[in-house]
Design a protein around this motif. Structure first.
Motif, PDB file in Angstrom:
ATOM      1  N   UNK A 121       0.854  -1.261  -0.029  1.00  0.00           N
ATOM      2  CA  UNK A 121       0.130   0.030   0.133  1.00  0.00           C
ATOM      3  C   UNK A 121       0.831   1.233  -0.070  1.00  0.00           C
ATOM      4  N   UNK A 122       1.801   1.297   0.743  1.00  0.00           N
ATOM      5  CA  UNK A 122       2.831   2.467   0.794  1.00  0.00           C
ATOM      6  C   UNK A 122       3.355   2.746  -0.504  1.00  0.00           C
ATOM      7  N   UNK A 123       4.010   1.592  -0.945  1.00  0.00           N
ATOM      8  CA  UNK A 123       4.847   1.691  -2.170  1.00  0.00           C
ATOM      9  C   UNK A 123       3.689   2.183  -3.471  1.00  0.00           C
ATOM     10  N   UNK A 124       2.621   1.659  -3.213  1.00  0.00           N
ATOM     11  CA  UNK A 124       1.502   2.037  -4.393  1.00  0.00           C
ATOM     12  C   UNK A 124       1.408   3.355  -4.417  1.00  0.00           C
ATOM     13  N   UNK A 125       1.139   3.993  -3.050  1.00  0.00           N
ATOM     14  CA  UNK A 125       0.568   5.535  -3.055  1.00  0.00           C
ATOM     15  C   UNK A 125       1.889   6.377  -3.278  1.00  0.00           C
ATOM     16  N   UNK A 126       3.114   5.899  -3.220  1.00  0.00           N
ATOM     17  CA  UNK A 126       4.295   6.805  -3.451  1.00  0.00           C
ATOM     18  C   UNK A 126       4.314   6.830  -4.803  1.00  0.00           C
ATOM     19  N   UNK A 127       4.270   5.773  -5.506  1.00  0.00           N
ATOM     20  CA  UNK A 127       4.299   5.666  -6.974  1.00  0.00           C
ATOM     21  C   UNK A 127       3.208   6.554  -7.668  1.00  0.00           C
ATOM     22  N   UNK A 128       1.697   6.191  -7.126  1.00  0.00           N
ATOM     23  CA  UNK A 128       0.756   6.917  -7.582  1.00  0.00           C
ATOM     24  C   UNK A 128       0.931   8.348  -7.589  1.00  0.00           C
ATOM     25  N   UNK A 169      13.336   6.332  -6.496  1.00  0.00           N
ATOM     26  CA  UNK A 169      14.334   5.539  -5.953  1.00  0.00           C
ATOM     27  C   UNK A 169      14.405   5.195  -4.824  1.00  0.00           C
ATOM     28  N   UNK A 170      14.377   6.091  -3.781  1.00  0.00           N
ATOM     29  CA  UNK A 170      14.530   5.985  -2.480  1.00  0.00           C
ATOM     30  C   UNK A 170      13.209   5.647  -1.549  1.00  0.00           C
ATOM     31  N   UNK A 171      11.966   5.641  -2.149  1.00  0.00           N
ATOM     32  CA  UNK A 171      10.815   5.779  -1.596  1.00  0.00           C
ATOM     33  C   UNK A 171      10.680   4.310  -0.901  1.00  0.00           C
ATOM     34  N   UNK A 172      10.665   3.286  -1.654  1.00  0.00           N
ATOM     35  CA  UNK A 172      10.477   2.039  -1.139  1.00  0.00           C
ATOM     36  C   UNK A 172      11.324   1.574   0.173  1.00  0.00           C
ATOM     37  N   UNK A 173      12.735   2.141   0.231  1.00  0.00           N
ATOM     38  CA  UNK A 173      13.451   1.972   1.359  1.00  0.00           C
ATOM     39  C   UNK A 173      12.967   2.566   2.497  1.00  0.00           C
ATOM     40  N   UNK A 174      12.560   3.979   2.188  1.00  0.00           N
ATOM     41  CA  UNK A 174      11.823   4.709   3.323  1.00  0.00           C
ATOM     42  C   UNK A 174      10.581   3.989   3.794  1.00  0.00           C
ATOM     43  N   UNK A 175       9.651   3.717   2.969  1.00  0.00           N
ATOM     44  CA  UNK A 175       8.669   3.072   3.345  1.00  0.00           C
ATOM     45  C   UNK A 175       8.926   1.820   4.482  1.00  0.00           C
ATOM     46  N   UNK A 176       9.799   0.736   3.886  1.00  0.00           N
ATOM     47  CA  UNK A 176       9.953  -0.247   4.824  1.00  0.00           C
ATOM     48  C   UNK A 176      10.637   0.204   6.195  1.00  0.00           C
ATOM     49  N   UNK A 177      11.409   1.126   6.442  1.00  0.00           N
ATOM     50  CA  UNK A 177      11.872   1.718   7.658  1.00  0.00           C
ATOM     51  C   UNK A 177      10.576   2.293   8.405  1.00  0.00           C
ATOM     52  N   UNK A 178       9.756   3.297   7.643  1.00  0.00           N
ATOM     53  CA  UNK A 178       8.829   3.772   8.406  1.00  0.00           C
ATOM     54  C   UNK A 178       7.655   2.613   9.059  1.00  0.00           C
ATOM     55  N   UNK A 179       7.433   1.576   8.119  1.00  0.00           N
ATOM     56  CA  UNK A 179       6.526   0.609   8.525  1.00  0.00           C
ATOM     57  C   UNK A 179       7.173  -0.094   9.838  1.00  0.00           C
ATOM     58  N   UNK A 180       8.490  -0.408   9.943  1.00  0.00           N
ATOM     59  CA  UNK A 180       9.189  -1.177  11.250  1.00  0.00           C
ATOM     60  C   UNK A 180       9.060  -0.237  12.170  1.00  0.00           C
ATOM     61  N   UNK A 181       9.435   0.965  12.160  1.00  0.00           N
ATOM     62  CA  UNK A 181       9.413   2.055  13.184  1.00  0.00           C
ATOM     63  C   UNK A 181       7.861   1.859  13.810  1.00  0.00           C
ATOM     64  N   UNK A 182       6.991   1.888  12.925  1.00  0.00           N
ATOM     65  CA  UNK A 182       5.605   2.002  13.403  1.00  0.00           C
ATOM     66  C   UNK A 182       5.205   0.960  14.339  1.00  0.00           C
TER      67      UNK A 182
END
Length: 801
Positions: free
Chosen positions: A31-38, A66-79
């Motif tokens: 969901x986070x990656x989809x919204x980032x690209x969308x 390019x950097x968005x998926x990495x930010x998303x996985x970090x954000x997710x695990x911090x959550x």
């Protein structure tokens, strides 16, 4: 695979993921990656309910994928960490160009809807959300003060880590997770900032969890860190003093990253518990995570036969001509559909319940962390009584004090009065005592935590002074400290504050943008004190002579900053008090540290600072009325020379009518339409009459004064003196001579202008010109022979009352 270089002990349950947990995390990340690209591509059809058509694609494709998926996985695990532990975590994202990722998570957790009610969690709100990204008057493509939770926008890379460390000072319950991009990690400011952990006291401060995101590429080149293997990375960061742990993409990315986050959190809390229990933790080694993911992870693998995922081609916008190129449009559609958004949002466009349940609630959401809205946390300082610290000026110019030394007494008392609040710090690049501010060490130490060599003085684990020979660190620490609601001061050598020109530029832009956001509350001003200034750097020489920071500041909006040039100690004290009370501005104060004559009583200093510029009637001839010639001055050394020039004319040409105007608040010279403190034209002309020539002796480069005066009528009446980029190792007075700012030059200029205006006085004027040109020649011979200034310069006193 995770590489562990610290203990494997972890907080209970944090490291364990069930199969259901892993599936849920994979859904959230989709969901986070989809919204980032969308956000980058779409302006309609946000859930792909119909085939993607050109009219669904934005005309201007902007942003960074390019950097968005990495930010998303970090954000997710911090959550997840927050949900499991209820920790207070603030996120600082160094690669701010990955803002689409931060926004995607803010939308899923509901934060954006609270700040932007139009962004409802339904199909209409989702359409607005994806459309607003990189859209005029909506969301910029970089992180911005417009976004909640942001204290660093990452516009110019390199400053995130120092800002993060500044935020945790005196915030014992706060953890700042700081994402550092591997391109950003190549910068000088980041290289210096890694040492910040050695200043953090686990007993009284919070903690920073650096997360180095390695995706191998910058805009068009590999990063240096991409060329380093795991052993080299581990050795590097262990050498910096961290306990590093590396997580690489693989089939168990969620399990490995969950274990790494749990390990980091447990180590942070263990260090803090030991220190807060009274143990002296020697060389505390804070955890650091290194995450390896491909650039543009989960994006298109290739386009037109060119590899995208895992290369620099994924950095910004793959298939940028998708609106006009049918083949590229199909690539984008296939990519977006690979996330299966219809599984993640219901028929009304609401995020699935499990996605929302994965997010923290209330102010535990990272974008809602209270510390990110520093204005709401800010409490005013308790200020010392100025009259008690003022210099007693009984005979003008005969009392000699260090202006900055007197300020040191004020700052000492300020620190004492605010000791319990712990909301004021001084960040200084190893120059506190050199700049005559050593009085503060009567009530506090410098803070440093790691062991130090024998012979170290006045340094301990708890101090209100942060000294390090890195202007970048001082600036970053102070920004983080201010933006989380506290107060501070940055004293610096004038010539070397230029090291943070770029940081000041970025902060000024952040501040301007913040003022345009209605929900951001006022924060304490960023206060620079520049001393060891150009005119008394004659001993260090040309490399230390540079007053140009003023010019850089003048490029910003006139309501963002103030520039002060107090002529003596009492005006400096009054100015500093005003700056410490001010909010939402950058305040620049320039004052010399060497002993100087004192001119104004305390009450006079208060009045002078209130208006910013005033006629010194006591220093003028015929009380400054109906002047034939006007001297204006800004800066302590330049004021001294102007007064000395007036004293010469009093003796040599007593019938001439000379006015002296001191300008302390530089922006009063500008027009009020651009500078809120600018004098209205009537007031300006009362000081500087249209028909009267002005000789202006200015502390810095004359271009600064020209910029302020150019919209004033008849500005050709101003003859400007200032630093002309001339200097060397020489005598103090010779610095003024070389730059044509000496009292002798002022007398010559005045004589020329009086003769032009009053031909009947030309004979006396000519005699003065000849006499003081000769004195200039004699000066040159004298200093070459004696190596010092003559006594009539060094022992000069103001002759008047």
């Amino acid at each position: 695979m995770a590489r562990d270089t610290g203990t494997d002990a972890v907080a209970g349950g944090l490291e364990t993921l069930t199969r259901e947990d892993t599936a849920a995390m994979e859904r959230y990340r989709r969901a986070a990656n989809y919204l980032s690209a969308a956000q980058i591509y779409l302006c309609a059809n946000p859930l792909l309910e119909e085939p993607l058509r050109p009219e669904h694609i934005k005309d201007r494709l902007l942003g960074h994928w390019g950097t968005a998926p990495g930010i998303n996985v970090i954000y997710q695990h911090l959550n997840r960490l927050i949900v499991k532990t209820d920790a207070s975590i603030l996120l600082v994202t160094g690669p701010g160009h990955g803002a689409a990722a931060n926004l995607a998570n803010m939308y899923l957790e509901g934060t954006l809807t609270e700040y932007f009610p139009e962004l409802t969690q339904d199909l209409a709100g989702l359409t607005r959300f994806v459309t607003w990204f990189s859209w005029p008057d909506r969301f910029p493509s970089h992180l911005s003060p417009l976004y909640p939770g942001v204290i660093h926008e990452g516009g110019e890379l390199g400053y995130a880590l120092a800002t993060a460390f500044g935020a945790v000072l005196d915030n014992p319950d706060l953890i700042v997770a700081c994402i550092v991009g591997d391109g950003e990690a190549e910068t000088g400011p980041t290289a210096g900032a890694w040492h910040s952990s050695k200043f953090i006291n686990p007993a009284t401060d919070g903690a920073v969890l650096p997360i180095l995101h390695l995706n191998d590429f910058k805009i068009a080149n590999p990063t240096i860190f991409a060329s380093m293997n795991d052993d080299e990375l581990t050795a590097l960061f262990a050498g910096y003093g961290y306990a590093p742990r590396i997580v690489s993409l693989g089939g168990r990315i969620d399990e490995d990253l969950a274990r790494a986050m749990a390990w980091a959190y447990q180590d942070i809390r263990a260090l803090q518990q030991r220190a807060r229990g009274g143990e002296i933790v020697d060389r505390p080694r804070w955890p650091l995570l290194i995450l390896r993911t491909p650039k543009g992870w989960t994006g298109p693998s290739d386009i037109d036969g060119i590899r995208i995922e895992g290369t620099f081609h994924a950095h910004q916008v793959p298939a940028k001509d998708a609106k006009k190129n049918p083949k590229h449009l199909r690539v984008i559609e296939s990519w977006l559909r690979s996330y299966r958004p219809w599984e993640l949002f219901d028929a009304e466009g609401r995020p699935a319940e499990d996605l929302r349940a994965a997010c923290p609630r209330g102010d535990r959401r990272m974008a809602m962390n209270p510390h990110a809205d520093g204005g709401a946390m800010r409490r005013p300082l308790v200020l010392p009584s100025l009259p008690d610290l003022a210099v007693d000026v009984t005979t003008r110019g005969h009392v000699v004090r260090s202006n900055v030394g007197q300020l040191g007494l004020y700052l000492r008392d300020l620190l004492r009065l605010n000791r319990a609040a712990k909301n004021f710090r001084i960040m200084c690049p190893d120059e506190l005592e050199s700049n005559r501010l050593g009085a503060v060490l009567e009530v506090t130490d410098r803070q440093y935590v790691w062991p130090l060599p024998d012979g170290t003085e006045q340094t301990s684990r708890e101090g209100r002074v942060m000294e390090v020979l890195s202007e970048h660190n001082c600036q970053g620490w102070l920004q983080g400290y201010l933006l989380t609601g506290r107060h501070g001061l940055f004293p610096c050598y004038e010539a070397f504050v230029h090291i943070v020109d770029g940081m000041m530029n970025q902060y000024a832009k952040f501040l301007k943008s913040s003022l345009e956001v209605p929900w951001r509350k006022p924060i304490s001003s960023l206060n620079y004190l520049l001393t060891s200034e150009a005119w008394r750097q004659e001993h260090n020489g040309y490399s230390h002579q540079g007053p140009g920071f003023i010019n850089n500041l003048l490029t910003k909006k006139g309501y963002i900053y103030r520039i002060y040039l107090p002529p003596d100690a009492n005006t400096l004290l009054v100015t500093m008090e005003r700056c410490l009370q001010a909010t939402d501005s950058i305040n620049l104060i320039v004052s010399g540290k060497q002993p100087m004559p004192q001119w104004l009583t305390y009450d006079e200093a208060v009045d002078h600072c209130r208006v910013g510029a005033s006629i010194w009637r006591w220093a003028s001839m015929h009380h400054g009325e109906d002047p034939d010639i006007l001297f204006a001055c800004s800066g302590d050394n330049l004021t001294l020379e102007s007064l000395a020039a007036v004293s010469i004319l009093k003796a040599e040409a007593p019938e001439w009518r000379v006015r002296l105007v001191s300008v302390t608040d530089l922006l009063v010279l500008g027009i009020p339409q651009k500078y809120p403190r600018g004098l209205d034209e009537a007031h300006f002309q009362r000081l500087f009459p249209l028909g009267c020539p002005v000789v202006y002796n200015f502390h810095g480069y004359t271009a600064a004064i020209k910029q302020l005066l150019w919209e004033r009528p008849r500005n050709d009446r101003f003859d400007l003196n200032g630093y002309r980029e001339e200097g060397t190792t020489t005598t103090p007075f010779d610095m003024l001579v070389q730059n044509r700012c000496s009292r002798y030059h002022l007398v010559i200029q005045a004589a020329q202008k009086v003769a032009a205006r009053h031909p009947e006085r030309a004979a006396l004027a000519e005699a003065l010109i000849v006499k003081y040109e000769r004195r200039l020649a004699e000066h040159r011979r004298y200093i070459r022979e004696k190596g010092k200034d003559p006594a009539d310069i060094t022992e000069w006193k103001w002759p008047g009352p």
